[in-house]
Design a protein around this motif. Sequence first.
Motif, PDB file in Angstrom:
ATOM      1  N   GLU A   1      15.751 -21.810   6.074  1.00 21.10           N
ATOM      2  CA  GLU A   1      15.258 -20.535   6.604  1.00 21.10           C
ATOM      3  C   GLU A   1      15.457 -19.410   5.586  1.00 21.10           C
ATOM      4  O   GLU A   1      14.569 -18.579   5.387  1.00 21.10           O
ATOM      5  CB  GLU A   1      15.989 -20.197   7.909  1.00 21.10           C
ATOM      6  N   GLU A   2      16.604 -19.416   4.903  1.00 24.30           N
ATOM      7  CA  GLU A   2      16.887 -18.391   3.907  1.00 24.30           C
ATOM      8  C   GLU A   2      15.898 -18.465   2.751  1.00 24.30           C
ATOM      9  O   GLU A   2      15.353 -17.450   2.307  1.00 24.30           O
ATOM     10  CB  GLU A   2      18.318 -18.532   3.359  1.00 24.30           C
ATOM     11  N   ASN A   3      15.652 -19.669   2.261  1.00 25.18           N
ATOM     12  CA  ASN A   3      14.731 -19.825   1.136  1.00 25.18           C
ATOM     13  C   ASN A   3      13.286 -19.542   1.541  1.00 25.18           C
ATOM     14  O   ASN A   3      12.507 -19.015   0.748  1.00 25.18           O
ATOM     15  CB  ASN A   3      14.862 -21.213   0.516  1.00 25.18           C
ATOM     16  N   SER A   4      12.943 -19.858   2.765  1.00 21.08           N
ATOM     17  CA  SER A   4      11.614 -19.521   3.267  1.00 21.08           C
ATOM     18  C   SER A   4      11.423 -18.010   3.293  1.00 21.08           C
ATOM     19  O   SER A   4      10.369 -17.489   2.907  1.00 21.08           O
ATOM     20  CB  SER A   4      11.418 -20.109   4.669  1.00 21.08           C
ATOM     21  N   THR A   5      12.461 -17.300   3.716  1.00 20.73           N
ATOM     22  CA  THR A   5      12.412 -15.843   3.743  1.00 20.73           C
ATOM     23  C   THR A   5      12.337 -15.283   2.329  1.00 20.73           C
ATOM     24  O   THR A   5      11.584 -14.336   2.065  1.00 20.73           O
ATOM     25  CB  THR A   5      13.638 -15.276   4.484  1.00 20.73           C
ATOM     26  N   LEU A   6      13.086 -15.860   1.400  1.00 19.57           N
ATOM     27  CA  LEU A   6      13.017 -15.437  -0.003  1.00 19.57           C
ATOM     28  C   LEU A   6      11.598 -15.597  -0.537  1.00 19.57           C
ATOM     29  O   LEU A   6      11.076 -14.716  -1.213  1.00 19.57           O
ATOM     30  CB  LEU A   6      13.992 -16.259  -0.858  1.00 19.57           C
ATOM     31  N   MET A   7      10.974 -16.691  -0.194  1.00 16.49           N
ATOM     32  CA  MET A   7       9.643 -16.971  -0.725  1.00 16.49           C
ATOM     33  C   MET A   7       8.592 -16.027  -0.148  1.00 16.49           C
ATOM     34  O   MET A   7       7.667 -15.631  -0.859  1.00 16.49           O
ATOM     35  CB  MET A   7       9.285 -18.431  -0.461  1.00 16.49           C
ATOM     36  N   THR A   8       8.744 -15.637   1.102  1.00 16.43           N
ATOM     37  CA  THR A   8       7.735 -14.771   1.734  1.00 16.43           C
ATOM     38  C   THR A   8       8.178 -13.309   1.699  1.00 16.43           C
ATOM     39  O   THR A   8       7.707 -12.537   0.864  1.00 16.43           O
ATOM     40  CB  THR A   8       7.468 -15.243   3.175  1.00 16.43           C
ATOM     41  N   THR A   9       9.079 -12.932   2.546  1.00 18.54           N
ATOM     42  CA  THR A   9       9.552 -11.552   2.629  1.00 18.54           C
ATOM     43  C   THR A   9      10.189 -11.091   1.325  1.00 18.54           C
ATOM     44  O   THR A   9      10.007  -9.943   0.910  1.00 18.54           O
ATOM     45  CB  THR A   9      10.565 -11.411   3.789  1.00 18.54           C
ATOM     46  N   GLY A  10      10.917 -11.975   0.676  1.00 14.42           N
ATOM     47  CA  GLY A  10      11.589 -11.644  -0.581  1.00 14.42           C
ATOM     48  C   GLY A  10      10.660 -11.545  -1.771  1.00 14.42           C
ATOM     49  O   GLY A  10      11.045 -11.063  -2.827  1.00 14.42           O
ATOM     50  N   GLY A  11       9.439 -12.024  -1.627  1.00 14.68           N
ATOM     51  CA  GLY A  11       8.424 -11.832  -2.651  1.00 14.68           C
ATOM     52  C   GLY A  11       8.314 -12.896  -3.728  1.00 14.68           C
ATOM     53  O   GLY A  11       7.548 -12.744  -4.681  1.00 14.68           O
ATOM     54  N   LEU A  12       9.049 -13.999  -3.604  1.00 12.72           N
ATOM     55  CA  LEU A  12       9.009 -15.003  -4.662  1.00 12.72           C
ATOM     56  C   LEU A  12       7.626 -15.642  -4.806  1.00 12.72           C
ATOM     57  O   LEU A  12       7.175 -15.897  -5.934  1.00 12.72           O
ATOM     58  CB  LEU A  12      10.069 -16.088  -4.419  1.00 12.72           C
TER      59      LEU A  12
END
Length: 160
Positions: free
Chosen positions: A59-70
């Motif tokens: 979930e954290e990495n999914s958020t990094l990829m989307t919301t976090g902009g990766l």
Amino acid sequence: MALINKALLAKYSPLPINYNFDEIMLYQPISIAIWVRPLLGDEFTDALEYQVDNNKVSEENSTLMTTGGLLQYLSYAMVYEGLPFVFAHFSEVGITLPDVETSKSVDLKELNYIQDHLRRTLEFLKDSVLKFLCEHQDSFPMFDPSCKCPCCDSCCGTGS
């Protein structure tokens, strides 16, 4: 290994939706090597690639990829890295520019402008990803902000 597929590239890149994304997908490995690995580090990048390849993204990495902009950062990096090869055609007779009767290719000055704009956007997106990682560093134990975090003094003491 892939962090992004064509559908996500279409969503996060500056290219039009009807673009042939296969052409830009070729530049994912070099974009990860040049842009993502130095940002995240080898261990974090390898773990992220493993999760994506096995369809088990945390979930954290999914958020990094989307919301976090990766994903947007990687998409722009892929366009940036592919730009010279999309602009010109490389063949056995040499490097040529497309000759299409219904449209006109950009000239070298215009290409340089586009490339400069992409580079500025990439630097902004990189800082945005770093800021997200610094602000949520407890969720990303494999990320070491000590040498690259420009965003806040609270996470590593090197911010501005």
